[in-house]
Design a protein around this motif. Sequence first.
Motif, PDB file in Angstrom:
ATOM      1  N   ARG A   1      87.281 -27.394 -26.914  1.00 46.83           N
ATOM      2  CA  ARG A   1      87.887 -28.553 -27.709  1.00 46.83           C
ATOM      3  C   ARG A   1      87.588 -29.704 -27.184  1.00 46.83           C
ATOM      4  O   ARG A   1      87.267 -29.912 -25.864  1.00 46.83           O
ATOM      5  N   SER A   2      87.840 -30.785 -28.163  1.00 48.59           N
ATOM      6  CA  SER A   2      87.598 -31.877 -27.721  1.00 48.59           C
ATOM      7  C   SER A   2      88.742 -33.022 -28.496  1.00 48.59           C
ATOM      8  O   SER A   2      89.084 -32.847 -29.641  1.00 48.59           O
ATOM      9  N   LYS A   3      89.181 -33.782 -27.795  1.00 46.92           N
ATOM     10  CA  LYS A   3      90.400 -34.771 -28.247  1.00 46.92           C
ATOM     11  C   LYS A   3      89.664 -36.041 -28.307  1.00 46.92           C
ATOM     12  O   LYS A   3      90.346 -37.050 -28.769  1.00 46.92           O
ATOM     13  N   ALA A   4      88.372 -36.305 -27.960  1.00 48.35           N
ATOM     14  CA  ALA A   4      87.745 -37.446 -27.994  1.00 48.35           C
ATOM     15  C   ALA A   4      86.484 -37.591 -28.542  1.00 48.35           C
ATOM     16  O   ALA A   4      85.691 -36.603 -28.642  1.00 48.35           O
ATOM     17  N   GLU A   5      85.821 -38.757 -29.003  1.00 48.72           N
ATOM     18  CA  GLU A   5      84.549 -38.730 -29.387  1.00 48.72           C
ATOM     19  C   GLU A   5      83.546 -38.687 -28.186  1.00 48.72           C
ATOM     20  O   GLU A   5      83.876 -39.564 -27.338  1.00 48.72           O
ATOM     21  N   GLY A   6      82.563 -38.030 -28.351  1.00 55.73           N
ATOM     22  CA  GLY A   6      81.432 -37.877 -27.324  1.00 55.73           C
ATOM     23  C   GLY A   6      80.476 -39.009 -27.537  1.00 55.73           C
ATOM     24  O   GLY A   6      80.181 -39.555 -28.490  1.00 55.73           O
ATOM     25  N   HIS A   7      80.378 -39.717 -26.264  1.00 57.37           N
ATOM     26  CA  HIS A   7      79.189 -40.975 -26.222  1.00 57.37           C
ATOM     27  C   HIS A   7      77.921 -40.694 -25.537  1.00 57.37           C
ATOM     28  O   HIS A   7      77.110 -41.536 -25.594  1.00 57.37           O
ATOM     29  N   GLU A   8      78.060 -39.711 -24.731  1.00 60.06           N
ATOM     30  CA  GLU A   8      76.989 -39.540 -23.777  1.00 60.06           C
ATOM     31  C   GLU A   8      76.811 -38.019 -23.658  1.00 60.06           C
ATOM     32  O   GLU A   8      77.837 -37.387 -23.662  1.00 60.06           O
ATOM     33  N   ASP A   9      75.716 -37.829 -23.188  1.00 56.75           N
ATOM     34  CA  ASP A   9      75.400 -36.140 -22.771  1.00 56.75           C
ATOM     35  C   ASP A   9      75.887 -35.741 -21.565  1.00 56.75           C
ATOM     36  O   ASP A   9      75.996 -36.560 -20.576  1.00 56.75           O
ATOM     37  N   HIS A  10      76.368 -34.584 -21.500  1.00 59.80           N
ATOM     38  CA  HIS A  10      76.996 -33.769 -20.366  1.00 59.80           C
ATOM     39  C   HIS A  10      76.428 -32.447 -20.183  1.00 59.80           C
ATOM     40  O   HIS A  10      75.987 -31.902 -21.445  1.00 59.80           O
ATOM     41  N   VAL A  11      76.396 -31.994 -19.150  1.00 64.31           N
ATOM     42  CA  VAL A  11      75.572 -30.849 -18.747  1.00 64.31           C
ATOM     43  C   VAL A  11      76.840 -29.945 -18.191  1.00 64.31           C
ATOM     44  O   VAL A  11      77.610 -30.413 -17.381  1.00 64.31           O
ATOM     45  N   GLN A  12      76.767 -28.722 -18.681  1.00 63.05           N
ATOM     46  CA  GLN A  12      77.845 -27.603 -17.967  1.00 63.05           C
ATOM     47  C   GLN A  12      76.967 -26.782 -16.875  1.00 63.05           C
ATOM     48  O   GLN A  12      75.846 -26.344 -17.152  1.00 63.05           O
ATOM     49  N   TYR A  13      77.575 -26.544 -15.870  1.00 62.76           N
ATOM     50  CA  TYR A  13      77.142 -25.702 -14.833  1.00 62.76           C
ATOM     51  C   TYR A  13      77.701 -24.499 -14.486  1.00 62.76           C
ATOM     52  O   TYR A  13      78.917 -24.421 -14.874  1.00 62.76           O
ATOM     53  N   LEU A  14      76.945 -23.363 -14.307  1.00 68.11           N
ATOM     54  CA  LEU A  14      77.687 -22.059 -13.910  1.00 68.11           C
ATOM     55  C   LEU A  14      77.317 -21.708 -12.479  1.00 68.11           C
ATOM     56  O   LEU A  14      76.160 -21.706 -12.232  1.00 68.11           O
ATOM     57  N   HIS A  15      78.299 -21.605 -11.645  1.00 70.96           N
ATOM     58  CA  HIS A  15      78.007 -21.331 -10.108  1.00 70.96           C
ATOM     59  C   HIS A  15      78.541 -19.607  -9.681  1.00 70.96           C
ATOM     60  O   HIS A  15      79.718 -19.387 -10.271  1.00 70.96           O
ATOM     61  N   LEU A  16      77.540 -19.066  -9.525  1.00 71.33           N
ATOM     62  CA  LEU A  16      78.158 -17.786  -8.805  1.00 71.33           C
ATOM     63  C   LEU A  16      77.958 -17.633  -7.363  1.00 71.33           C
ATOM     64  O   LEU A  16      76.872 -18.000  -6.608  1.00 71.33           O
TER      65      LEU A  16
END
Length: 570
Positions: A452-467
Amino acid sequence: MNSVEFVISSDEVIWIFIFLLYVPACVISFWQLIPRLSRSSARLASLMLLAQLLVVVLSLETTVTSQFDNWLWDFHEEWNIPATLASTQLGMVGGVALITAWLARASPATVRFYLAGTGCVFVFLGLDEYLAIHEFIEAWEFYYMALGLAVVVATLAVARRSARTAWIWHFCLLFGLALSALGAMVFNALPPICDNLGSLRLDGCLQFYFQEEALELLGIWLALVAMLGHFSDCILMPRARVRAFPYALPALWILLLFLNSLVPRLELRLIAKPASVDFESGMLLHGYSLENLRESTRVRLFVSARQREYLGLGYSIHLVDQVSGESVAGLDEWADRQHGFWLFGPDYSPLHGQWMEVHLPPETPVNRALSVVLTLWRKKGGQFKPFEVRASDHHLVNDAQVVLGERVVAAETTVSRAEPLAEFDNGFALEAVDLPERARPGEFLNISFTWRSKAEGHEDHVQYLHLGHVSPPKEGGSVEGGAESVKTGAWFVYDQQPLGPRLPARLWYSGLADSETWRVPLPTDLAPGQYSVFTGIYRARDGERVPASDAEGARFVDARVPLGRLIVER
């Protein structure tokens, strides 16, 4: 016995029509109308009729040596010499009416109000003749008919209370309007005639747009004579400066149209985003504005080109899915030349402004990144040839398509009923995760994330997954972020955009709620055992992690959100 067949060309038919139209009109006007005008008004009416006849003759007789010459004199085209003359005549009718209403203080208030109202109508019609304002009015034919009917009714009402000497001007105005209506409503609706008419054989097809425009031009000239008649009657013994007012109207109107050609330069400075895109044939995109609405995207383009090159130019705006590369909506339009000015010749390079609005179809997918793509083209030999881009400061899809911007179609907002797993400082929230209990090396790990987002996105983000591979904790081991502090072996790391390439974080909007299932390819040599699973996001531009907190506001260590345990089996 053979019948006699007469061959006549369409140009000869037009000449006969012009002769039958203008000769009686000139005779009657100089017999009954012009002598009743003041000397200055009579000169002005005569000059305008002479200009009209000159344009008609040149339009018929000018030898066409280029596409520009053909456009410049064509009665069927817009923004050229005939269109400028038609616009100027309408503006002059309105200007003379307004001057008369202002100066005729001895006339009854109803007459002055009538003149002022009629003047405003004709000034608007003059602007519309050149700027095509009616194209932005839905069902404009109905409103224009109502406007014309209102002028006719008002003229008849004023004529009833006017002196007999003024009746001729009211009749002249009504007859001029009738001629214009005859051209616009009757001749404009006639289909081309290409067949023989009895013993008369046409050489080529006869189109009626020239006759239509000639009727309209003559009709508006009669309306001008009518207003000059009111001016002559209402203003008794005018001073020299007052007599000169109508003379200035043609020059002022031409100046107004010229100033209109400068409007895009002002708009470019005030509202446009600068751009520098050089197309072949000298087409230059200097700037644009982009407005994404709920059901459409509006684009304002600012393009310069030599006037000869601008003929036949067209624009295409398409909204292209960034993943599939397919257009989900588009609009093709011929270039609007109303901001050009023919007076400066074919090599003059004006700055043109063009509004385009692309409407989204109801089936447009939501939460998908769409690129706003511009293409310039020209029709040649029945085909539409795009212009290649020679240099650009904007991203290109290919050698002919320029990306102006992007947008996303928002989904309906839903209310969350659960506490989020993590809230990030940039306004994003990880609401839920569906993590399987087991996985195997060399296979895909299917894991779903709900954001979910409560704000406007202005730049790219990357999600990471660590095992992180874990072994049983030693006695006295500490706890970190809700998970056991473990002695780790090899770590497996996997990164991608939170919702994949279909919706980059820069396009997230307030109220976004969406899920994405990742298919994470696990290495074939991944050691079996138990793994701790963590996630988080970082800024793409600098790799800085975004701090996160749990539902109670407690910070996660190293901005890593623990998701649980995963068993990797042999």
